[in-house]
Design an enzyme around this catalytic site. Structure first.
Site, PDB file in Angstrom:
ATOM      1  N   LYS A   1     -23.514 -33.529 -24.741  1.00  0.00           N
ATOM      2  CA  LYS A   1     -24.975 -33.791 -24.538  1.00  0.00           C
ATOM      3  C   LYS A   1     -25.113 -34.842 -23.301  1.00  0.00           C
ATOM      4  O   LYS A   1     -24.219 -35.851 -23.382  1.00  0.00           O
ATOM      5  CB  LYS A   1     -25.753 -34.293 -25.441  1.00  0.00           C
ATOM      6  CG  LYS A   1     -27.346 -34.432 -25.543  1.00  0.00           C
ATOM      7  CD  LYS A   1     -28.068 -34.396 -27.174  1.00  0.00           C
ATOM      8  CE  LYS A   1     -29.326 -34.820 -26.860  1.00  0.00           C
ATOM      9  NZ  LYS A   1     -30.129 -35.261 -28.314  1.00  0.00           N
TER      10      LYS A   1
ATOM     11  N   SER B   1     -34.043 -33.499 -29.702  1.00  0.00           N
ATOM     12  CA  SER B   1     -33.740 -33.483 -28.279  1.00  0.00           C
ATOM     13  C   SER B   1     -32.406 -32.628 -27.800  1.00  0.00           C
ATOM     14  O   SER B   1     -32.202 -32.726 -26.645  1.00  0.00           O
ATOM     15  CB  SER B   1     -33.540 -35.045 -27.734  1.00  0.00           C
ATOM     16  OG  SER B   1     -32.506 -35.453 -28.741  1.00  0.00           O
TER      17      SER B   1
ATOM     18  N   SER C   1     -33.030 -34.483 -34.167  1.00  0.00           N
ATOM     19  CA  SER C   1     -32.716 -33.939 -32.672  1.00  0.00           C
ATOM     20  C   SER C   1     -31.481 -33.015 -32.781  1.00  0.00           C
ATOM     21  O   SER C   1     -31.102 -32.283 -31.834  1.00  0.00           O
ATOM     22  CB  SER C   1     -32.343 -35.127 -31.827  1.00  0.00           C
ATOM     23  OG  SER C   1     -33.584 -35.840 -31.655  1.00  0.00           O
TER      24      SER C   1
END
Length: 466
Positions: free
Chosen positions: A79, A154, A178
């Protein structure tokens, strides 16, 4: 079957047996990325040249007969909100493209130490603060099943990447769902480990993270099978002295021979549950019962109050330590979502903040006692089927609905508990799923139950984007 379609465990075994090379594995993953990423925008920072170079080195290690890690040659994604040497830690913010990491974060270092090869970096909303993955820096990530529905956030890029076969394993992080919510929205497995389990630190950071972020945010894996989750989790959880919160807890614990008691939570008092969510919970409960689990309805302590405490403490920290940068550097969508969320959080003075932190301890105690009686909690990931895109852009009333829907995510995060998002098939063309929760450092219970649920349908197959 092409190499990119294999589970990480199978691919690692074939590489170790010299049936395929690391270069072949990486090339297959990069070809899949090139074929499908333009349709989902999951990977926003490619690592093709680095990945091929690392794969050639990994093959050289095999040729010499040297020891290899459990993920040797396996393509993974990282990420964009954690440091990876030589790459910008943008966190979905255009202004941070110049924040190029000089060293790897612990989770990246641990995955690479296990032999994994990073083929790309995945998208996140600005400041990683929405359940919708879109930003002005990298654009919108699309749900592979339906572009009108959020891929979650996220870690929306991570979940979408795994779902379409860009790497068998993706790295994500979870402060308020997330990892678990994107896994749910994209129909894959996502593990939020216990607080203190996986080391975290960004060397590029200008200072320490807010205290509540330190207590709630964790690093973890997403994958299409439980055994791949196990592999990634074990690799990620190795000690790194840069994180003083890391705890040397065993990955497996001794359990009694009696069947495990499972608390089935099917309602948030005063709030409804979507039919697809209720159906997934009942199907999961029946599967567990058929294999010896004792499932009974039980409500965890003060669920709504626990979720609201997450909001209160998170926003108190954000106002002091995040808001200025967010309003200055963030895009319009994160500003709008932040204002809507802030409207539902109380304003604390110092005494109020201290009392809220103290209340957290009491809730942790109550949940620990509950989980002693019921070592597993079966509950929704969200009380709602995956939200339409940008559902958080419609003011404070819409945000209140979202916060209530996400209470199973927020309550467990503020307590530092592990949670595992388990896919339960499609309904109306969209993924459904459930969440398994256990006491701190008992991820083994969640993983074992997830394997029972997985056994009926098998691992998730990678999908072609809609």
């Amino acid at each position: 079957m092409q190499l990119w379609q294999l589970e990480a465990a199978d691919l690692a075994r074939r590489i170790k047996a010299r049936e395929v090379s690391c270069v072949e594995a990486v090339r297959s993953s990069l070809a899949r990325l090139e074929a499908v990423n333009p349709r989902v925008n999951a990977v926003v920072d490619g690592c093709a040249d680095e990945a091929l170079g690392a794969a050639a080195q990994a093959d050289a290690v095999l040729a010499k007969g040297e020891a290899t890690g459990p993920l040797h040659g396996v393509p993974v994604t990282i990420k964009v909100n954690v440091d990876q040497r030589g790459h910008a830690t943008t966190n979905g913010v255009e202004a941070y493209r110049s924040v190029v990491a000089k060293d790897d974060s612990p989770v990246v270092a641990n995955l690479q130490r296990a032999g994994a090869i990073v083929v790309g970096r995945t998208n996140t909303p600005a400041f990683s603060m929405r359940w919708f993955t879109d930003n002005a820096a990298h654009g919108r990530t699309l749900n592979p099943y339906n572009a009108d529905v959020t891929p979650g956030g996220s870690s929306g890029g991570a979940a979408a990447a795994v779902a379409v076969g860009i790497g068998a394993i993706a790295h994500g992080n979870d402060q308020g769902g997330s990892i678990r919510y994107p896994a749910y929205a994209c129909g894959v497995y996502g593990l939020r480990p216990s607080f203190g389990r996986v080391p975290a630190f960004n060397p590029s950071g200008a200072g320490e993270r807010p205290m509540v972020v330190q207590l709630t945010s964790v690093q973890g894996p997403l994958a299409r099978s439980v055994r791949d989750l196990r592999l990634a989790f074990a690799a990620m959880a190795q000690r790194d002295v840069r994180d003083p919160w890391w705890a040397p807890a065993p990955l497996e614990s001794a359990t009694s021979g009696s069947p495990v008691s499972v608390a089935l939570c099917t309602e948030l008092p005063g709030y409804g549950c979507d039919p697809e969510v209720a159906d997934a919970l009942q199907r999961a409960a029946r599967r567990l019962e058929r294999t010896g689990y004792r499932v009974e309805p039980a409500q965890p302590p003060r669920l709504r109050e626990t979720a609201d405490l997450w909001l209160s403490l998170t926003m108190a920290d954000s106002r002091l330590l995040v808001e200025e940068a967010l309003m200055r550097d963030g895009d319009d969508t994160i500003r709008q979502a932040y204002r809507a969320m802030d409207a539902h959080a109380p304003q604390f003075d110092t005494v109020g903040y201290m009392r809220a932190l103290a209340a957290r301890t009491g809730l942790m105690r109550e949940w620990a006692l509950f989980l002693q009686r019921h070592p597993l909690l079966l509950m929704p990931v969200s009380w709602r089927h995956p939200f339409p895109v940008d559902a958080d852009q419609h003011g404070s009333a819409a945000m209140r609905e979202i916060l209530d829907a996400q209470s199973p995510l927020l309550s467990t995060a503020i307590l530092g508990l592990p949670g595992l998002s388990v896919p339960m098939g499609l309904r109306h063309g969209l993924p459904t799923g459930v969440q398994l929760v256990s006491d701190r450092f008992r991820e083994d219970l969640c993983l074992a139950a997830a394997e029972v649920l997985e056994a009926e349908a098998g691992p998730v197959a990678a999908v072609d984007p809609a």
